[in-house]
Design a protein around this motif. Structure first.
Motif, mmCIF file in Angstrom:
data_model
loop_
_atom_site.group_PDB
_atom_site.id
_atom_site.type_symbol
_atom_site.label_atom_id
_atom_site.label_comp_id
_atom_site.label_asym_id
_atom_site.label_seq_id
_atom_site.Cartn_x
_atom_site.Cartn_y
_atom_site.Cartn_z
ATOM 1 N N MET A 203 -3.588 0.264 -5.959
ATOM 2 C CA MET A 203 -4.348 -0.881 -5.453
ATOM 3 C C MET A 203 -4.317 -0.899 -3.933
ATOM 4 O O MET A 203 -3.464 -0.314 -3.308
ATOM 5 C CB MET A 203 -3.736 -2.202 -5.955
ATOM 6 C CG MET A 203 -3.934 -2.427 -7.434
ATOM 7 S SD MET A 203 -5.647 -2.772 -7.815
ATOM 8 C CE MET A 203 -5.842 -4.354 -7.018
ATOM 9 N N GLU B 133 -3.519 -0.587 -12.807
ATOM 10 C CA GLU B 133 -4.121 -1.018 -11.549
ATOM 11 C C GLU B 133 -5.646 -0.987 -11.595
ATOM 12 O O GLU B 133 -6.311 -1.920 -11.142
ATOM 13 C CB GLU B 133 -3.608 -0.150 -10.394
ATOM 14 C CG GLU B 133 -2.141 -0.372 -10.085
ATOM 15 C CD GLU B 133 -1.700 0.397 -8.860
ATOM 16 O OE1 GLU B 133 -2.488 1.245 -8.380
ATOM 17 O OE2 GLU B 133 -0.587 0.146 -8.377
ATOM 18 N N SER B 134 -6.225 0.080 -12.126
ATOM 19 C CA SER B 134 -7.685 0.189 -12.179
ATOM 20 C C SER B 134 -8.280 -0.875 -13.097
ATOM 21 O O SER B 134 -9.291 -1.509 -12.771
ATOM 22 C CB SER B 134 -8.104 1.583 -12.664
ATOM 23 O OG SER B 134 -7.709 2.572 -11.733
ATOM 24 N N GLY C 20 -8.151 -4.174 -11.452
ATOM 25 C CA GLY C 20 -9.217 -4.274 -10.462
ATOM 26 C C GLY C 20 -10.547 -4.626 -11.085
ATOM 27 O O GLY C 20 -11.293 -5.458 -10.564
ATOM 28 N N ASP D 251 -10.778 1.324 -6.628
ATOM 29 C CA ASP D 251 -9.391 1.563 -7.027
ATOM 30 C C ASP D 251 -9.218 2.958 -7.622
ATOM 31 O O ASP D 251 -8.193 3.614 -7.395
ATOM 32 C CB ASP D 251 -8.943 0.508 -8.032
ATOM 33 C CG ASP D 251 -8.622 -0.822 -7.362
ATOM 34 O OD1 ASP D 251 -8.489 -0.833 -6.127
ATOM 35 O OD2 ASP D 251 -8.512 -1.831 -8.072
#
Length: 210
Positions: A1, A97-98, A101, A174
């Motif tokens: 991120m 994280e992706s 996002g 991301d």
């Protein structure tokens, strides 16, 4: 991120002022031009430009500036707070994280509609509606006849557009950041340079135009 975004009110105010400067310079003319083309779909790009100019001269490209200033000042802060809050919750729940996002971008984009809905309605009315009706008259008439919902015509479509737009931007950006960290630095926790962040943002924004 990306590094945590600043939630300092001073930074949000600065961002709002910069947004207003962008809208008051090039943003508003392009918005008016685009709105005119959306209403008169039989016109070419150049014809639309000429017709906007013929109606009101150069000042015609700044029709609806007042609601656009409100939108420009507030929508960035709305997106920032809502998106970052959603992403933090997702990460605490163990979301990747992706994926966080994507979810945060979609939620932040939808939250923006609280600001964008009324402002888009008023800007569109100023560009394509009765030019003899002032902004205050249009607001009063819309509220008296339709209530608050009158300012959110097409709100569902706008919400879907903003959700897909910001989910794509955040998600693609991301993914590109993660790829750079892995392939360039060999460490998924590596801190990207300003240049890397700029490249990620540009590529993410470009890919989101789908």
């Amino acid at each position: 991120m990306a590094p945590a975004k600043s939630m300092n009110p001073r930074d949000l105010i600065t961002g709002g002022i910069l947004g207003c400067l962008e809208a008051a310079s090039l943003g508003m003319p392009f918005e008016v031009w685009k709105t005119h083309m959306g209403t008169y779909r039989n016109e070419t790009t150049i014809e639309a430009f000429k017709n906007v100019y013929k109606k009101n001269g150069i000042i015609g490209f700044w029709k609806g500036l007042s609601p656009k200033m409100v939108e420009a000042f507030l929508k960035g802060g709305m997106l920032l707070f809502s998106k970052e809050a959603i992403i933090k919750v997702c990460l605490r729940m163990g979301t990747g994280e992706s994926a966080a996002g994507l979810i945060g971008g979609a939620g932040g984009g939808m939250a923006q509609v609280t600001i964008l809905g009324p402002c888009t309605f008023l800007v569109t009315a100023a560009v394509t509606g009765d030019k003899s009706v002032s902004l205050s008259q249009r607001i009063a008439h819309t509220y008296s006849t339709q209530g608050v919902s009158g300012f959110y015509r097409g709100g569902t479509a706008l919400a879907l557009r903003q959700a897909s737009n910001w989910a794509s931007r955040q998600g693609f950006t991301d993914i590109i950041r993660a790829t750079l960290k892995h392939r360039v630095y060999g460490d998924k926790r590596a801190r990207l340079s300003v240049r890397d962040e700029a490249i990620s943002g540009i590529l993410g924004g470009t890919l989101s135009v789908w």
